[in-house]
Design an enzyme around this catalytic site. Sequence first.
Site, PDB file in Angstrom:
ATOM      1  N   VAL A  21     -96.064  46.010 -11.165  1.00  0.00           N
ATOM      2  CA  VAL A  21     -96.226  46.803  -9.935  1.00  0.00           C
ATOM      3  C   VAL A  21     -94.933  46.915  -9.131  1.00  0.00           C
ATOM      4  CG1 VAL A  21     -98.689  46.357  -9.714  1.00  0.00           C
ATOM      5  CG2 VAL A  21     -97.071  44.774  -8.665  1.00  0.00           C
ATOM      6  N   GLY A  24     -87.155  44.330  -9.128  1.00  0.00           N
ATOM      7  CA  GLY A  24     -85.866  44.305  -8.458  1.00  0.00           C
ATOM      8  C   GLY A  24     -84.829  43.713  -9.389  1.00  0.00           C
ATOM      9  N   VAL A  28     -89.565  40.485 -11.157  1.00  0.00           N
ATOM     10  CA  VAL A  28     -90.556  41.513 -11.492  1.00  0.00           C
ATOM     11  C   VAL A  28     -91.899  41.019 -10.976  1.00  0.00           C
ATOM     12  CG1 VAL A  28     -91.667  42.830 -13.329  1.00  0.00           C
ATOM     13  CG2 VAL A  28     -89.283  42.110 -13.590  1.00  0.00           C
ATOM     14  N   VAL A  29     -92.679  41.911 -10.370  1.00  0.00           N
ATOM     15  CA  VAL A  29     -93.999  41.528  -9.870  1.00  0.00           C
ATOM     16  C   VAL A  29     -95.070  42.219 -10.704  1.00  0.00           C
ATOM     17  CG1 VAL A  29     -95.584  41.577  -7.903  1.00  0.00           C
ATOM     18  CG2 VAL A  29     -93.159  41.138  -7.530  1.00  0.00           C
ATOM     19  N   LYS A  45     -92.344  37.143 -11.368  1.00  0.00           N
ATOM     20  CA  LYS A  45     -91.521  36.529 -12.403  1.00  0.00           C
ATOM     21  C   LYS A  45     -90.054  36.608 -11.988  1.00  0.00           C
ATOM     22  CE  LYS A  45     -90.510  38.633 -16.327  1.00  0.00           C
ATOM     23  NZ  LYS A  45     -90.642  39.246 -17.666  1.00  0.00           N
ATOM     24  N   ASP A 137     -86.449  37.405   7.340  1.00  0.00           N
ATOM     25  CA  ASP A 137     -86.499  38.745   6.733  1.00  0.00           C
ATOM     26  C   ASP A 137     -87.815  39.434   7.072  1.00  0.00           C
ATOM     27  OD1 ASP A 137     -85.445  40.909   5.426  1.00  0.00           O
ATOM     28  OD2 ASP A 137     -86.097  40.271   3.440  1.00  0.00           O
TER      29      ASP A 137
END
Length: 365
Positions: A21, A24, A28-29, A45, A137
Amino acid sequence: MDAVEKANADRQKSWIKDRKVGEGAYAVVYQGREASTGRKVAIKKIKVGQFKDGLDMSAIREVKYLRELKHQNVIELLDVFSSKTNLNLVLEFLDSDLEMIIKDRSLVFLPADIKSWMAMTFRGLEFCHRNWILHRDLKPNNLLIASDGQLKIADFGLAREYADPGYKMTCQVITRWYRPPELLFGSRYYSSAVDIWSVGCIFAELMLRIPYLPGESDMDQLKTIFRALGTPTEEDWPGHTKLPDYIPVGQFPKTPLRDLFTAASADTLNLLSKCLIFEPRKRINAKEALFHPYFFALPYPSHPSKLPKCATQVERPLEEVDGNVEIASTAKARNNILKRKLSSPSEKGRSIARRLDFTKQTPGS
């Protein structure tokens, strides 16, 4: 296989990755599920092999702080396991984020809705600060929204402890549009006030439906802040001219918040102004904010289950530390819109704020 490896392998088998989904540079998601129950989860991950010295510090921080923080307005870390050169964080699955909701023009926000999102943000942040953790952030797409409407603070990759007031910290944190002026001037000694400034920017964005202070560079960010709030004097902010990266950026008059947020109540503007005070030591803290009259005046905050929701979840990439999703041209366009509003109190400039009438109670509140 030793006991540690076996335990890790067993944990890995407990979770199934279904679909990617977001991605970057370093993570990784995936949307996934628990093998035994089918419960939906998010699996982040982290690509450990990307780093010469082993595990990325942001990954270590995220695991450390999420293990310590258990609160209904902070994302929950369910498990951690490794696979090959990757570290996997199993997090509760959340349907959307506040940025997606703000950008969804089919949704209408009531004053009570904004009050509810702000209350949940301050509750989660107060818990973080009470446990001596700075988030560093905060921005709308790091405020995730659960299916029951609960808002949860996420992405603790830049978080850190701040119990020792004499300890130097980097000023290269917080996405630029939400970064306070003390960090833009290079302060290495700061407090929970940096997170409060970010919340103030988010508060304003919920009312405007566009980012409040969208600078195109660090220098332009300071100009954008001072154009909106006036250039601080030594009386306003003692010692700011002695900060490491201080540079004069022009003289701008102080513009009353009422000129832009024309529909906001006095309590709304008072809380917003206390979040955006230049002198960090005078900024309101999260605990004080929760007792501000804004949260006790009508209309009362909407119940989370009644808050506006996105119809569908849009896939989005993970952001870099100081990266904004908007491309430069979009940021520039939004900045120009804001400049026009601040310099010309015309009906057109005020139209967005007027959609929210903070003086009237909504039915059923």
